[in-house]
Scaffold this motif. Sequence first.
Motif, PDB file in Angstrom:
ATOM      1  N   MET A  64      -5.287 -22.673   2.534  1.00 30.23           N
ATOM      2  CA  MET A  64      -5.550 -21.402   1.591  1.00 30.23           C
ATOM      3  C   MET A  64      -6.302 -20.503   2.286  1.00 30.23           C
ATOM      4  N   PHE A  65      -7.563 -20.822   2.818  1.00 31.58           N
ATOM      5  CA  PHE A  65      -8.704 -20.292   3.359  1.00 31.58           C
ATOM      6  C   PHE A  65      -8.302 -19.495   4.552  1.00 31.58           C
ATOM      7  N   GLU A  66      -7.502 -19.912   5.180  1.00 33.44           N
ATOM      8  CA  GLU A  66      -6.798 -19.391   6.336  1.00 33.44           C
ATOM      9  C   GLU A  66      -6.036 -18.183   5.980  1.00 33.44           C
ATOM     10  N   LYS A  67      -5.178 -18.346   4.874  1.00 35.91           N
ATOM     11  CA  LYS A  67      -4.307 -17.451   4.347  1.00 35.91           C
ATOM     12  C   LYS A  67      -5.019 -16.389   3.765  1.00 35.91           C
ATOM     13  N   ILE A  68      -5.928 -16.500   3.249  1.00 36.64           N
ATOM     14  CA  ILE A  68      -6.908 -15.498   2.725  1.00 36.64           C
ATOM     15  C   ILE A  68      -7.401 -14.577   3.693  1.00 36.64           C
ATOM     16  N   GLN A  69      -8.012 -15.185   4.677  1.00 40.16           N
ATOM     17  CA  GLN A  69      -8.404 -14.554   6.085  1.00 40.16           C
ATOM     18  C   GLN A  69      -7.364 -13.770   6.732  1.00 40.16           C
ATOM     19  N   TYR A  71      -4.811 -12.362   5.266  1.00 43.56           N
ATOM     20  CA  TYR A  71      -4.524 -11.214   4.186  1.00 43.56           C
ATOM     21  C   TYR A  71      -5.477 -10.307   4.558  1.00 43.56           C
ATOM     22  N   LYS A  72      -6.712 -10.595   4.766  1.00 38.91           N
ATOM     23  CA  LYS A  72      -8.060  -9.625   4.958  1.00 38.91           C
ATOM     24  C   LYS A  72      -7.563  -8.884   6.279  1.00 38.91           C
ATOM     25  N   ASP A  73      -7.420  -9.685   7.296  1.00 36.74           N
ATOM     26  CA  ASP A  73      -7.196  -8.973   8.600  1.00 36.74           C
ATOM     27  C   ASP A  73      -6.179  -8.176   8.610  1.00 36.74           C
ATOM     28  N   GLU A  74      -4.860  -8.567   7.946  1.00 37.91           N
ATOM     29  CA  GLU A  74      -3.625  -7.676   8.048  1.00 37.91           C
ATOM     30  C   GLU A  74      -3.880  -6.393   6.922  1.00 37.91           C
ATOM     31  N   MET A  75      -4.893  -6.429   5.981  1.00 40.46           N
ATOM     32  CA  MET A  75      -5.239  -5.368   5.237  1.00 40.46           C
ATOM     33  C   MET A  75      -5.954  -4.477   6.007  1.00 40.46           C
ATOM     34  N   GLN A  76      -6.896  -5.032   7.094  1.00 44.12           N
ATOM     35  CA  GLN A  76      -7.797  -4.138   7.678  1.00 44.12           C
ATOM     36  C   GLN A  76      -6.917  -3.236   8.577  1.00 44.12           C
ATOM     37  N   GLN A  77      -5.965  -3.969   9.142  1.00 43.37           N
ATOM     38  CA  GLN A  77      -5.262  -3.371  10.229  1.00 43.37           C
ATOM     39  C   GLN A  77      -4.316  -2.294   9.700  1.00 43.37           C
ATOM     40  N   LYS A  78      -3.739  -2.523   8.373  1.00 45.73           N
ATOM     41  CA  LYS A  78      -2.886  -1.579   7.844  1.00 45.73           C
ATOM     42  C   LYS A  78      -3.519  -0.629   7.100  1.00 45.73           C
ATOM     43  N   SER A  79      -3.026   0.629   6.972  1.00 47.47           N
ATOM     44  CA  SER A  79      -3.315   1.758   6.164  1.00 47.47           C
ATOM     45  C   SER A  79      -2.749   1.939   4.801  1.00 47.47           C
ATOM     46  N   LEU A  80      -3.120   0.959   3.847  1.00 48.79           N
ATOM     47  CA  LEU A  80      -2.308   0.737   2.668  1.00 48.79           C
ATOM     48  C   LEU A  80      -3.043   1.531   1.598  1.00 48.79           C
ATOM     49  N   PRO A  81      -2.166   2.135   0.775  1.00 46.78           N
ATOM     50  CA  PRO A  81      -3.012   2.577  -0.593  1.00 46.78           C
ATOM     51  C   PRO A  81      -4.020   1.926  -1.355  1.00 46.78           C
ATOM     52  N   ALA A  82      -4.869   2.487  -1.655  1.00 39.41           N
ATOM     53  CA  ALA A  82      -5.941   1.648  -2.604  1.00 39.41           C
ATOM     54  C   ALA A  82      -5.157   0.562  -3.636  1.00 39.41           C
ATOM     55  N   LYS A  83      -4.184   1.215  -4.269  1.00 37.97           N
ATOM     56  CA  LYS A  83      -3.622   0.386  -5.429  1.00 37.97           C
ATOM     57  C   LYS A  83      -2.890  -0.984  -4.867  1.00 37.97           C
ATOM     58  N   GLU A  84      -2.238  -0.723  -3.678  1.00 41.33           N
ATOM     59  CA  GLU A  84      -1.548  -1.657  -3.140  1.00 41.33           C
ATOM     60  C   GLU A  84      -2.547  -2.825  -2.506  1.00 41.33           C
ATOM     61  N   ARG A  85      -3.598  -2.400  -1.964  1.00 41.49           N
ATOM     62  CA  ARG A  85      -4.800  -3.353  -1.462  1.00 41.49           C
ATOM     63  C   ARG A  85      -5.118  -3.894  -2.818  1.00 41.49           C
ATOM     64  N   ALA A  87      -3.762  -4.815  -5.731  1.00 42.80           N
ATOM     65  CA  ALA A  87      -2.927  -5.747  -6.276  1.00 42.80           C
ATOM     66  C   ALA A  87      -2.780  -7.019  -5.259  1.00 42.80           C
ATOM     67  N   GLU A  88      -2.658  -6.973  -3.896  1.00 46.40           N
ATOM     68  CA  GLU A  88      -2.831  -8.133  -2.944  1.00 46.40           C
ATOM     69  C   GLU A  88      -4.083  -8.876  -3.133  1.00 46.40           C
ATOM     70  N   ILE A  89      -5.278  -8.224  -3.416  1.00 48.81           N
ATOM     71  CA  ILE A  89      -6.436  -8.980  -3.594  1.00 48.81           C
ATOM     72  C   ILE A  89      -6.267  -9.525  -4.810  1.00 48.81           C
ATOM     73  N   ALA A  90      -5.876  -8.991  -5.925  1.00 47.01           N
ATOM     74  CA  ALA A  90      -5.708  -9.682  -7.316  1.00 47.01           C
ATOM     75  C   ALA A  90      -4.705 -10.983  -7.448  1.00 47.01           C
ATOM     76  N   GLU A  91      -3.596 -10.595  -6.639  1.00 44.13           N
ATOM     77  CA  GLU A  91      -2.756 -11.814  -6.346  1.00 44.13           C
ATOM     78  C   GLU A  91      -3.343 -13.062  -5.623  1.00 44.13           C
ATOM     79  N   THR A  92      -4.180 -12.596  -4.479  1.00 41.10           N
ATOM     80  CA  THR A  92      -4.737 -13.821  -3.791  1.00 41.10           C
ATOM     81  C   THR A  92      -5.954 -14.429  -4.692  1.00 41.10           C
TER      82      THR A  92
END
Length: 231
Positions: A64-69, A71-85, A87-92
């Motif tokens: 689970m911690f590897e999965k969280i990490q 997710y964090k790495d993926e979010m840093q690499q992508k330029s997603l809108p704030a709301k989408e980020r 939502a992903e954080i809330a789900e995690t």
Amino acid sequence: MACITQADVSDHFSKKLEDVRSKLFIQALGDLYATEVELKQAHKDAIKSIKDTCSKKCKDDEIMFEKIQAYKDEMQQKSLPAKEREAEIAETLSEIQDKEKQKEAMIRNIQKLTEEQARKKQLMIAQNKANKDKLKNLNKAKQVFQERLGLEIRKLHGEKLQFVFRNISHKDPDSVYTFLLRIDEEGSYEVISCDPPLECMSHLEHRLKQTNNFSAFLANVRKEFSALTKS
């Protein structure tokens, strides 16, 4: 016809009763050893189960911690809108909370299992002690009655003991008076049958359970058998 002396009869009964005592003692030691082995094995199995469960939970947490990490790495690499980020954080975070709840429930179950194992161990120890005490009482009673009152103890099928009295009736010393006894699963004495029947046997059995004085119980049973010959 050869004359059978009182000494011959006494020696005969003494030898038979000594054989019974030896068999009962060996069997009791075997039962105690088997109980101890069973207890150790149950404790060992419980500890192994706890270790396996904890090990699996640690591995799940690592994943689970590897999965969280990731997710964090993926979010840093992508330029997603704030709301989408968000939502992903809330789900995690929701997944983390679920995992924490599962972990707490598992810890409670492990604690409950440990306490149950400790309780069973204490019950088995207490039962073993009670059985030892009852065997000791039987041996004491056997010594007194084989020396003075001509008592014979026979071990029957199903962990039952038959107590055979002679020398009750002065008119017919060879007449046999018997009762059948067993110790139930809770370690309590139980009289199964009596020949000839004694109306007060249930009362004598109740007193035995209260006092645990087996010698006095045998003396009272013999007294009641003797009273039948005088009625």
